[in-house]
Design a protein around this motif. Structure first.
Motif, PDB file in Angstrom:
ATOM      1  N   SER A  30       0.809  -1.224   0.000  1.00 45.66           N
ATOM      2  CA  SER A  30       0.000   0.000   0.000  1.00 45.66           C
ATOM      3  C   SER A  30       0.842   1.273   0.000  1.00 45.66           C
ATOM      4  O   SER A  30       0.340   2.341  -0.332  1.00 45.66           O
ATOM      5  CB  SER A  30      -0.931   0.021   1.225  1.00 45.66           C
ATOM      6  OG  SER A  30      -1.789  -1.089   1.219  1.00 45.66           O
ATOM      7  N   SER A 318      -7.384  -3.086   3.566  1.00 54.91           N
ATOM      8  CA  SER A 318      -6.899  -2.675   2.245  1.00 54.91           C
ATOM      9  C   SER A 318      -8.032  -2.329   1.288  1.00 54.91           C
ATOM     10  O   SER A 318      -9.107  -2.933   1.349  1.00 54.91           O
ATOM     11  CB  SER A 318      -6.062  -3.797   1.608  1.00 54.91           C
ATOM     12  OG  SER A 318      -4.825  -3.941   2.250  1.00 54.91           O
ATOM     13  N   PHE A 320      -8.116  -2.130  -2.935  1.00 56.12           N
ATOM     14  CA  PHE A 320      -7.234  -2.481  -4.050  1.00 56.12           C
ATOM     15  C   PHE A 320      -8.034  -2.506  -5.335  1.00 56.12           C
ATOM     16  O   PHE A 320      -9.227  -2.797  -5.344  1.00 56.12           O
ATOM     17  CB  PHE A 320      -6.537  -3.827  -3.807  1.00 56.12           C
ATOM     18  CG  PHE A 320      -7.406  -4.915  -3.245  1.00 56.12           C
ATOM     19  CD1 PHE A 320      -7.885  -5.935  -4.053  1.00 56.12           C
ATOM     20  CD2 PHE A 320      -7.747  -4.933  -1.896  1.00 56.12           C
ATOM     21  CE1 PHE A 320      -8.684  -6.945  -3.546  1.00 56.12           C
ATOM     22  CE2 PHE A 320      -8.550  -5.937  -1.368  1.00 56.12           C
ATOM     23  CZ  PHE A 320      -9.010  -6.945  -2.195  1.00 56.12           C
ATOM     24  N   PHE A 346      -2.646  -1.039  -4.618  1.00 53.97           N
ATOM     25  CA  PHE A 346      -3.163  -1.156  -3.253  1.00 53.97           C
ATOM     26  C   PHE A 346      -3.158   0.201  -2.569  1.00 53.97           C
ATOM     27  O   PHE A 346      -2.241   1.004  -2.755  1.00 53.97           O
ATOM     28  CB  PHE A 346      -2.303  -2.132  -2.440  1.00 53.97           C
ATOM     29  CG  PHE A 346      -2.635  -3.571  -2.696  1.00 53.97           C
ATOM     30  CD1 PHE A 346      -3.433  -4.291  -1.828  1.00 53.97           C
ATOM     31  CD2 PHE A 346      -2.145  -4.215  -3.828  1.00 53.97           C
ATOM     32  CE1 PHE A 346      -3.750  -5.615  -2.076  1.00 53.97           C
ATOM     33  CE2 PHE A 346      -2.444  -5.542  -4.079  1.00 53.97           C
ATOM     34  CZ  PHE A 346      -3.261  -6.240  -3.195  1.00 53.97           C
TER      35      PHE A 346
END
Length: 368
Positions: A30, A318, A320, A346
């Motif tokens: 990320s 997350s 994504f 991400f």
């Protein structure tokens, strides 16, 4: 020995370490502004899990990266034709194996000398203790061979399944949201955070929809196509006699594709494994992502636990999205994986499920 390595107690002790490795990896994914190659990064992740969790090696990240590259070279050439010529794949594989064994020997020696600060028994500890229990001190060569076997077992197939899991969550956002709903209803996910102490082995086993998702990923995208067996007793199949001593191959993928218990076999549908349908319960050997019988995959419980822990982290921490216009085609060799590795961007999320800007994005925002 392997029954101890993958026992309920052992898995319970591995779980917090697996979570840490996955959390660190997703944080790294990320924090980069560029899309990542999921399959390549999943290979790194499963390798790191094997080294850090299964084997308990305290190898610095830089050295771990070099060891991963050597291991990849070994795996890429392990099935080469045994033609020992300069620059051949076989020769490269042999050289990589030698380098790998040196690195593993160093790590094993350091582990044997430094036993302080251990809060759990890893797979290598269990292997060493098992040897002592049977009155046989394992040699360094036996330890290196056992270590390499454990890494190999945890590496390629789990990386393949992890990539397939991420691709299906991208393709089916409703499945991802249903996963989040289950995590919330079970008190695991609250205000965008995994509740402290909620991820225990029994709690994870109680997540029925998560289990269905993992089962469906492994049904539709079984990492390996099949296996070989030796016939122990002459038998008849569809009018043909198969003699004792013959080698036979069974196809996992064809079995999943043609088993009459599965409806709409090409559709990703986790609910087929739900209580109302239970399509895997009708008959024997229709669903066998880990093989079957006495030679079923010994590491299947660890692999499923890893995939479930990954799915939980993906659902809770997350956001994504696919970084290409279309989803890539899938190749089946040497294991199932997308031809381009699957390019995904991400984004980290804070505790309120808000997107966290990377340093570059924040700077760009300030200048606009």
């Amino acid at each position: 020995v392997f029954s101890k390595i993958f026992s309920h107690e052992a898995l319970e002790s591995y779980l917090p370490k697996i979570q840490l490795v996955i959390k660190d990896t997703l944080r790294a994914w990320s924090s980069t502004a560029e899309p990542i190659n999921v399959y390549h990064e999943a290979q790194k992740l499963t390798f790191r899990m094997a080294i850090r969790v299964l084997l308990g090696f305290r190898i610095p990240d830089e050295e771990l990266g070099r060891l991963f590259e050597v291991y990849q070279q070994f795996v890429e050439n392990v099935f080469s034709l045994p033609v020992d010529l300069p620059f051949s794949g076989y020769r490269r594989g042999i050289r990589a194996r030698e380098t790998l064994q040196k690195g593993l020997e160093k790590a094993i020696q350091e582990k044997l000398q430094n036993t302080q600060g251990k809060d759990y028994a890893d797979a290598l500890d269990i292997l060493i203790e098992s040897g002592k229990e049977h009155g046989k001190e394992l040699t360094m060569q036996e330890l290196k061979d056992g270590t390499l076997e454990l890494i190999f077992a945890a590496y390629a197939t789990t990386a393949s399944a992890s990539t397939s899991l991420i691709m299906q969550l991208l393709k089916h956002p409703r499945v991802l949201e249903k996963l989040r709903e289950e995590l919330r209803s079970k008190g695991i996910l609250h205000n965008g955070c995994i509740c402290e102490g909620s991820l225990r082995l029994d709690n994870i086993h109680g997540l029925q929809y998560l289990d269905c998702v993992i089962k469906e990923v492994l049904r539709l995208f079984t990492p390996i196509s099949g296996g070989y067996r030796t016939v122990l007793q002459t038998f008849e199949l569809d009018g043909f006699q198969i003699p004792k001593g013959w080698s036979v191959m069974y196809s996992i993928r064809d079995t999943h594709d043609t088993a009459p218990v599965f409806k709409d076999v090409d559709v990703f549908d986790p609910d087929r494994f739900g209580q109302g349908r239970s399509e895997d319960k009708d008959g024997r050997f229709h669903y066998l992502p880990f093989g079957g019988g006495v030679r079923t995959c010994l590491g299947k419980h660890l692999a499923k636990l890893f995939l479930k822990a990954l799915a939980i982290e993906l659902a809770s921490s997350s956001r994504f999205e696919l970084a290409t216009r279309t989803f890539p085609k899938i190749t089946l060799v040497p294991v199932v994986h997308p031809v381009d590795g699957l390019k995904v961007k991400f984004f980290g999320l804070d505790s309120n499920q808000n997107e966290i800007l990377t340093g570059t994005d924040a700077l760009l925002g300030d200048t606009v």
